[in-house]
Design a protein around this motif. Structure first.
Motif, PDB file in Angstrom:
ATOM      1  N   VAL A  59       0.824  -1.212   0.000  1.00 30.37           N
ATOM      2  CA  VAL A  59       0.000   0.000   0.000  1.00 30.37           C
ATOM      3  C   VAL A  59       0.855   1.257   0.000  1.00 30.37           C
ATOM      4  O   VAL A  59       0.523   2.241  -0.673  1.00 30.37           O
ATOM      5  CB  VAL A  59      -0.949  -0.010   1.221  1.00 30.37           C
ATOM      6  N   THR A  60       1.962   1.243   0.732  1.00 27.89           N
ATOM      7  CA  THR A  60       2.751   2.469   0.927  1.00 27.89           C
ATOM      8  C   THR A  60       3.977   2.575   0.033  1.00 27.89           C
ATOM      9  O   THR A  60       4.469   3.685  -0.201  1.00 27.89           O
ATOM     10  CB  THR A  60       3.206   2.567   2.388  1.00 27.89           C
ATOM     11  N   PRO A  62       4.880   0.501  -3.379  1.00 29.85           N
ATOM     12  CA  PRO A  62       4.739  -0.579  -4.364  1.00 29.85           C
ATOM     13  C   PRO A  62       6.048  -1.037  -4.973  1.00 29.85           C
ATOM     14  O   PRO A  62       6.211  -2.224  -5.285  1.00 29.85           O
ATOM     15  CB  PRO A  62       3.817   0.039  -5.419  1.00 29.85           C
ATOM     16  N   ALA A 113      -6.319   5.398   1.997  1.00 29.11           N
ATOM     17  CA  ALA A 113      -6.062   5.136   0.576  1.00 29.11           C
ATOM     18  C   ALA A 113      -7.065   5.899  -0.295  1.00 29.11           C
ATOM     19  O   ALA A 113      -8.250   5.986   0.027  1.00 29.11           O
ATOM     20  CB  ALA A 113      -6.154   3.641   0.296  1.00 29.11           C
ATOM     21  N   PRO A 114      -6.607   6.463  -1.405  1.00 30.52           N
ATOM     22  CA  PRO A 114      -7.518   7.177  -2.307  1.00 30.52           C
ATOM     23  C   PRO A 114      -8.588   6.243  -2.868  1.00 30.52           C
ATOM     24  O   PRO A 114      -8.339   5.053  -3.098  1.00 30.52           O
ATOM     25  CB  PRO A 114      -6.592   7.679  -3.418  1.00 30.52           C
ATOM     26  N   GLY A 116     -10.645   4.202  -5.299  1.00 28.35           N
ATOM     27  CA  GLY A 116     -10.296   3.603  -6.584  1.00 28.35           C
ATOM     28  C   GLY A 116      -8.864   3.116  -6.688  1.00 28.35           C
ATOM     29  O   GLY A 116      -8.488   2.540  -7.713  1.00 28.35           O
ATOM     30  N   ALA A 117      -8.048   3.350  -5.659  1.00 28.51           N
ATOM     31  CA  ALA A 117      -6.647   2.908  -5.717  1.00 28.51           C
ATOM     32  C   ALA A 117      -6.571   1.386  -5.719  1.00 28.51           C
ATOM     33  O   ALA A 117      -7.392   0.705  -5.110  1.00 28.51           O
ATOM     34  CB  ALA A 117      -5.876   3.467  -4.525  1.00 28.51           C
ATOM     35  N   ARG A 118      -5.563   0.875  -6.405  1.00 33.70           N
ATOM     36  CA  ARG A 118      -5.322  -0.566  -6.430  1.00 33.70           C
ATOM     37  C   ARG A 118      -3.859  -0.810  -6.098  1.00 33.70           C
ATOM     38  O   ARG A 118      -2.978  -0.045  -6.486  1.00 33.70           O
ATOM     39  CB  ARG A 118      -5.676  -1.166  -7.799  1.00 33.70           C
ATOM     40  N   PHE A 119      -3.629  -1.892  -5.385  1.00 34.32           N
ATOM     41  CA  PHE A 119      -2.302  -2.169  -4.862  1.00 34.32           C
ATOM     42  C   PHE A 119      -1.818  -3.537  -5.345  1.00 34.32           C
ATOM     43  O   PHE A 119      -2.604  -4.475  -5.485  1.00 34.32           O
ATOM     44  CB  PHE A 119      -2.336  -2.140  -3.331  1.00 34.32           C
ATOM     45  N   SER A 127      -7.971  -3.680  -4.474  1.00 37.34           N
ATOM     46  CA  SER A 127      -8.463  -2.426  -3.938  1.00 37.34           C
ATOM     47  C   SER A 127      -8.299  -2.448  -2.423  1.00 37.34           C
ATOM     48  O   SER A 127      -7.951  -3.484  -1.832  1.00 37.34           O
ATOM     49  CB  SER A 127      -9.942  -2.253  -4.288  1.00 37.34           C
ATOM     50  N   ALA A 128      -8.572  -1.314  -1.779  1.00 36.68           N
ATOM     51  CA  ALA A 128      -8.491  -1.270  -0.317  1.00 36.68           C
ATOM     52  C   ALA A 128      -9.470  -2.259   0.303  1.00 36.68           C
ATOM     53  O   ALA A 128      -9.139  -2.967   1.260  1.00 36.68           O
ATOM     54  CB  ALA A 128      -8.768   0.145   0.181  1.00 36.68           C
TER      55      ALA A 128
END
Length: 262
Positions: A59-60, A62, A113-114, A116-119, A127-128
């Motif tokens: 998440v923080t 990548p 997390a924003p 729509g963010a994907r990790f 997604s989150a």
């Protein structure tokens, strides 16, 4: 799309429940065996702490997580055990503190997390909400190993919906990781929730069907029990095959657990 805050709240509750189970254990109990071969209670918590740390890195940072992926690819059959082994070697109090701190750090990172963010992850990007669902599934599954080792009986809760959801979504992965072609048609899955409600997934007229208690289905897809010991039933050859190989977790095909009568 699932609300990340709802899943994260449930993840916190699931973690807190497991924390109550292990928080007052003696050193001997921490070292006691669990149903997972060669894994003690300490190994189970160490694995959760290790995976939380990996998720936080994904998440923080990548790019740094990509290096972890390379390590996993270089040793697919041992990197998980190595992480658990390192954590299990710590004094129980230090391990417990590390797990508590890591899971809270991950909570905060996922809440910030924003949208729509994907990790990146060891499987498809997440997604989150998906990341939190995966952490809840693992917390519940490894908590089950610990409960079994301690002879504790956990009351099933509506949080099992998250475990069932990820198990159903992982259907094609379970086939693919074994080199099998996933079925083309959707399945109907009907599960009886702990409170008696029906959780239904897939078209009502699907030829391939799976039915049973939600708890038993979750034990099956997390490979915490053999299907012969569970009240999960299949209609159709593809559904029947799925119950033999289902897994809700990323990574290589799991060996599963043998039947109790074996």
């Amino acid at each position: 799309m699932s609300d990340p805050a709802v899943v994260l709240d449930d993840l916190r509750s699931e973690s807190d429940e497991l924390d109550l189970l292990v928080g007052e254990l003696t050193s001997a109990q921490w070292a006691g065996p669990t149903p997972a071969p060669r894994w003690s209670v300490a190994h189970q918590i160490a694995h959760l702490a290790w995976t939380d740390a990996a998720a936080l890195l994904a998440v923080t940072d990548p790019e740094a997580f990509a290096a972890q992926i390379e390590k996993a690819l270089a040793a697919p059959d041992s990197f998980v055990d190595e992480g658990a082994e390192a954590g299990a070697a710590l004094p129980p109090g230090e391990l417990l503190a590390r797990w508590r701190d890591g899971r809270e750090r991950l909570q905060q990172a996922l809440r910030k997390a924003p949208a729509g963010a994907r990790f990146p992850w060891y499987g498809p990007p997440m997604s989150a909400a998906s990341m939190a669902t995966g952490r809840l599934m693992e917390t519940w599954a490894h908590g089950q190993d610990i409960a079994d080792a301690l002879g504790a009986v956990r009351e099933p809760t509506a949080r099992l919906r998250h475990v069932a959801h990820i198990g159903i979504r992982a259907r094609d992965f379970a086939f693919g990781v074994r080199g099998l072609t996933p079925p083309a048609d959707p399945f109907r899955v009907e599960l009886t929730a702990p409170g008696g409600d029906l959780w239904a997934y897939g078209p009502e007229d699907a030829a391939q069907r799976v039915t049973g208690p939600a708890l038993d289905f979750c034990l099956l897809v997390t490979q915490r029990a053999h299907r012969d010991d569970l009240a999960v039933r299949a209609e159709g050859a593809d559904a029947d095959r799925w119950l033999d190989i289902a897994q809700a977790f990323a990574g290589p095909a799991g060996p599963g657990r043998g039947p109790k009568a074996a």
